[in-house]
Design a protein around this motif. Structure first.
Motif, mmCIF file in Angstrom:
data_model
loop_
_atom_site.group_PDB
_atom_site.id
_atom_site.type_symbol
_atom_site.label_atom_id
_atom_site.label_comp_id
_atom_site.label_asym_id
_atom_site.label_seq_id
_atom_site.Cartn_x
_atom_site.Cartn_y
_atom_site.Cartn_z
ATOM 1 N N ALA A 132 0.612 -1.356 0.156
ATOM 2 C CA ALA A 132 -0.084 0.182 0.113
ATOM 3 C C ALA A 132 0.920 1.281 -0.020
ATOM 4 N N VAL A 133 0.605 2.303 -0.968
ATOM 5 C CA VAL A 133 1.379 3.375 -0.841
ATOM 6 C C VAL A 133 0.459 4.692 -0.668
ATOM 7 N N ILE A 134 0.736 5.373 0.579
ATOM 8 C CA ILE A 134 -0.115 6.286 0.915
ATOM 9 C C ILE A 134 0.282 7.586 0.659
ATOM 10 N N GLY A 135 -0.217 8.574 0.049
ATOM 11 C CA GLY A 135 -0.057 10.005 0.000
ATOM 12 C C GLY A 135 1.019 10.355 -1.370
ATOM 13 N N GLY A 152 11.901 -6.330 -11.328
ATOM 14 C CA GLY A 152 11.059 -7.493 -11.911
ATOM 15 C C GLY A 152 9.655 -6.728 -11.932
ATOM 16 N N VAL A 153 8.537 -7.376 -12.093
ATOM 17 C CA VAL A 153 7.228 -6.743 -12.358
ATOM 18 C C VAL A 153 6.918 -5.823 -11.043
ATOM 19 N N ALA A 154 6.443 -4.456 -11.379
ATOM 20 C CA ALA A 154 5.817 -3.810 -10.046
ATOM 21 C C ALA A 154 4.685 -3.182 -11.010
ATOM 22 N N GLU A 155 3.557 -3.021 -10.580
ATOM 23 C CA GLU A 155 2.564 -2.353 -11.391
ATOM 24 C C GLU A 155 1.453 -1.548 -10.390
ATOM 25 N N PRO A 156 0.730 -0.648 -10.767
ATOM 26 C CA PRO A 156 -0.318 -0.146 -9.718
ATOM 27 C C PRO A 156 -1.333 -1.116 -10.044
ATOM 28 N N ALA A 157 -2.025 -1.598 -8.891
ATOM 29 C CA ALA A 157 -3.002 -2.655 -8.786
ATOM 30 C C ALA A 157 -4.367 -1.995 -8.375
ATOM 31 N N ASN A 158 -4.431 -1.197 -7.411
ATOM 32 C CA ASN A 158 -5.685 -0.556 -6.984
ATOM 33 C C ASN A 158 -5.649 0.702 -6.833
ATOM 34 N N PHE A 159 -6.498 1.530 -7.479
ATOM 35 C CA PHE A 159 -6.491 3.127 -7.123
ATOM 36 C C PHE A 159 -7.912 3.154 -6.257
ATOM 37 N N ASN A 160 -7.641 3.252 -5.095
ATOM 38 C CA ASN A 160 -8.953 2.868 -4.100
ATOM 39 C C ASN A 160 -9.690 4.460 -3.825
ATOM 40 N N CYS A 161 -8.753 5.294 -3.649
ATOM 41 C CA CYS A 161 -9.193 6.551 -3.145
ATOM 42 C C CYS A 161 -8.163 7.653 -3.099
ATOM 43 N N PRO A 162 -8.273 8.961 -3.099
ATOM 44 C CA PRO A 162 -7.109 9.858 -3.106
ATOM 45 C C PRO A 162 -6.014 9.660 -2.139
ATOM 46 N N GLY A 163 -4.857 9.313 -2.866
ATOM 47 C CA GLY A 163 -3.771 9.191 -1.925
ATOM 48 C C GLY A 163 -3.528 7.669 -1.331
ATOM 49 N N GLN A 164 -4.292 6.634 -1.702
ATOM 50 C CA GLN A 164 -4.501 5.552 -1.511
ATOM 51 C C GLN A 164 -4.405 4.498 -2.785
ATOM 52 N N ILE A 165 -3.157 3.837 -2.796
ATOM 53 C CA ILE A 165 -2.866 3.001 -3.968
ATOM 54 C C ILE A 165 -2.060 1.900 -3.913
ATOM 55 N N THR A 166 -2.668 0.724 -4.258
ATOM 56 C CA THR A 166 -1.555 -0.353 -4.015
ATOM 57 C C THR A 166 -0.761 -0.975 -5.071
ATOM 58 N N LYS A 184 9.956 9.642 -2.516
ATOM 59 C CA LYS A 184 9.458 10.670 -3.606
ATOM 60 C C LYS A 184 8.440 11.401 -2.325
ATOM 61 N N GLY A 185 8.288 10.963 -1.251
ATOM 62 C CA GLY A 185 7.384 11.646 -0.316
ATOM 63 C C GLY A 185 6.271 11.132 0.172
ATOM 64 N N ALA A 186 6.052 9.732 -0.093
ATOM 65 C CA ALA A 186 4.985 8.953 0.396
ATOM 66 C C ALA A 186 5.023 9.146 1.967
ATOM 67 N N ARG A 187 3.590 9.135 2.455
ATOM 68 C CA ARG A 187 3.476 9.150 3.906
ATOM 69 C C ARG A 187 3.872 7.937 4.653
ATOM 70 N N ARG A 188 3.429 6.643 3.909
ATOM 71 C CA ARG A 188 3.419 5.254 4.175
ATOM 72 C C ARG A 188 3.599 4.645 2.992
ATOM 73 N N ALA A 189 4.605 3.547 2.988
ATOM 74 C CA ALA A 189 4.471 2.572 2.004
ATOM 75 C C ALA A 189 4.828 1.248 2.637
#
Length: 309
Positions: A132-135, A152-166, A184-189
């Motif tokens: 989960a990448v927050i922010g 290796g493979v790394a792709e965006p999986a879920n665009f859930n809501c603003p600032g919350q992407i898996t 890059k400044g993510a609050r959490r990853a």
């Protein structure tokens, strides 16, 4: 009032989910009985009296959540409330099809059991992962994934809501994506406790196996408009459902776009049906104006009933 029904995805499962609804509503109990008949084992026993480890196995989790969510749907229907649009998060899209009348529940339960099996088997445990990448904004997450792809493979999986992407993919690449996201400044990853890299290209083979199962099923015309994860837009007609469900296995889930489309079309009331409140949280991150409810037990059902009264 324009109402959307939203259906829970994998990760919201819990031992005992749906038990109160079954004890108080025959309509809910009938759904559990129908699931046991379709699967050939006692679904109630697994969900109400089983252990978390068994429920966590993907090919058990998926039919369990579909069953509990459909049972909760039948309870909500006793209030006479009808949705103007439906959508579900990943697995939840199957419950949305049941709600829209395009898919029979008895067909859906064994289908999602196989879906879970194929998704789990496609990538050996320990090879893939999700984080989960927050922010960060979507374009920043795309940049992070592009840079992390050297491992290796790394792709965006879920665009859930603003600032919350898996992010999903090969474990080493996803772990590297977490490091790059923080730079890059993510609050959490942080890595997620999941057993497979859902909604990325590594699961394409699982989608191909699912396609063969979908060929055996007849989908009916949609009685309620349904927004699909793959496009974040409406399904035009039943002829494109199978292709969308196959693509969904290895495509990003555009849930934020789905919610934004509903809001644009005047939806002002959202009812999350099934275990957990994750989708309610996503709605609240996007808008403060809408009324948001969830139904997973008697307390939450009574709250919705009182609001409608």
């Amino acid at each position: 009032m324009k109402t959307a029904f939203l259906f829970s995805g994998q990760g919201a499962q819990a031992i005992g989910m749906g038990k109160e609804l079954c004890e108080n509503f025959k309509a809910a109990d009938d759904v559990f009985e129908s699931a046991s008949e379709a699967l050939g084992f006692d679904v109630k026993k697994m969900i109400f009296d089983g252990d978390s480890e068994t429920l966590m196995i993907t090919e058990n989790t998926q039919p369990a959540i579909l069953t509990m969510s459909t049972a909760a749907l039948r309870v909500v229907e006793t209030l006479g409330i009808k949705p103007d649009v439906v959508a579900g998060l990943s697995l939840g899209e199957y419950t949305a099809h049941v709600a829209a009348g395009s898919l029979q529940f008895a067909d859906a339960v064994p289908l999602v059991k196989k879906r879970g099996k194929y998704m789990q088997e496609e990538v050996p445990i320990g090879v893939g992962g999700m984080a989960a990448v927050i922010g960060l904004a979507p374009e920043q997450v795309y940049e992070v994934c592009a840079a992390a792809s050297e491992k290796g493979v790394a792709e965006p999986a879920n665009f859930n809501c603003p600032g919350q992407i898996t992010v999903a993919g090969e474990k080493a690449a996803v772990e590297y994506a977490c490091e790059l996201a923080k730079e890059k400044g993510a609050r959490r990853a942080l890595m997620l406790p999941v057993s497979a890299p859902f909604h990325c290209s590594m699961l394409k083979g699982a989608g191909e196996k699912l396609a063969k199962e979908l060929e055996k099923i007849t989908f009916s015309p949609l009685q309620v408009p349904l927004i699909t994860n793959v496009t974040g837009d409406y399904v035009k007609d039943e002829t494109e459902i199978k292709d969308l469900l196959v693509r969904q296995v290895s495509s990003s889930v555009l849930f934020q776009a789905s919610l934004e489309r509903m809001l644009k079309d005047g939806v002002d009331t959202f009812v999350e049906i099934g275990p957990g409140k994750a989708l309610s949280g996503f709605v609240k991150k996007i808008t403060k104006e809408a009324a948001v409810y969830n139904v997973e037990d008697m307390a939450s059902f009574e709250k919705l009933k009182a609001a409608l009264a």
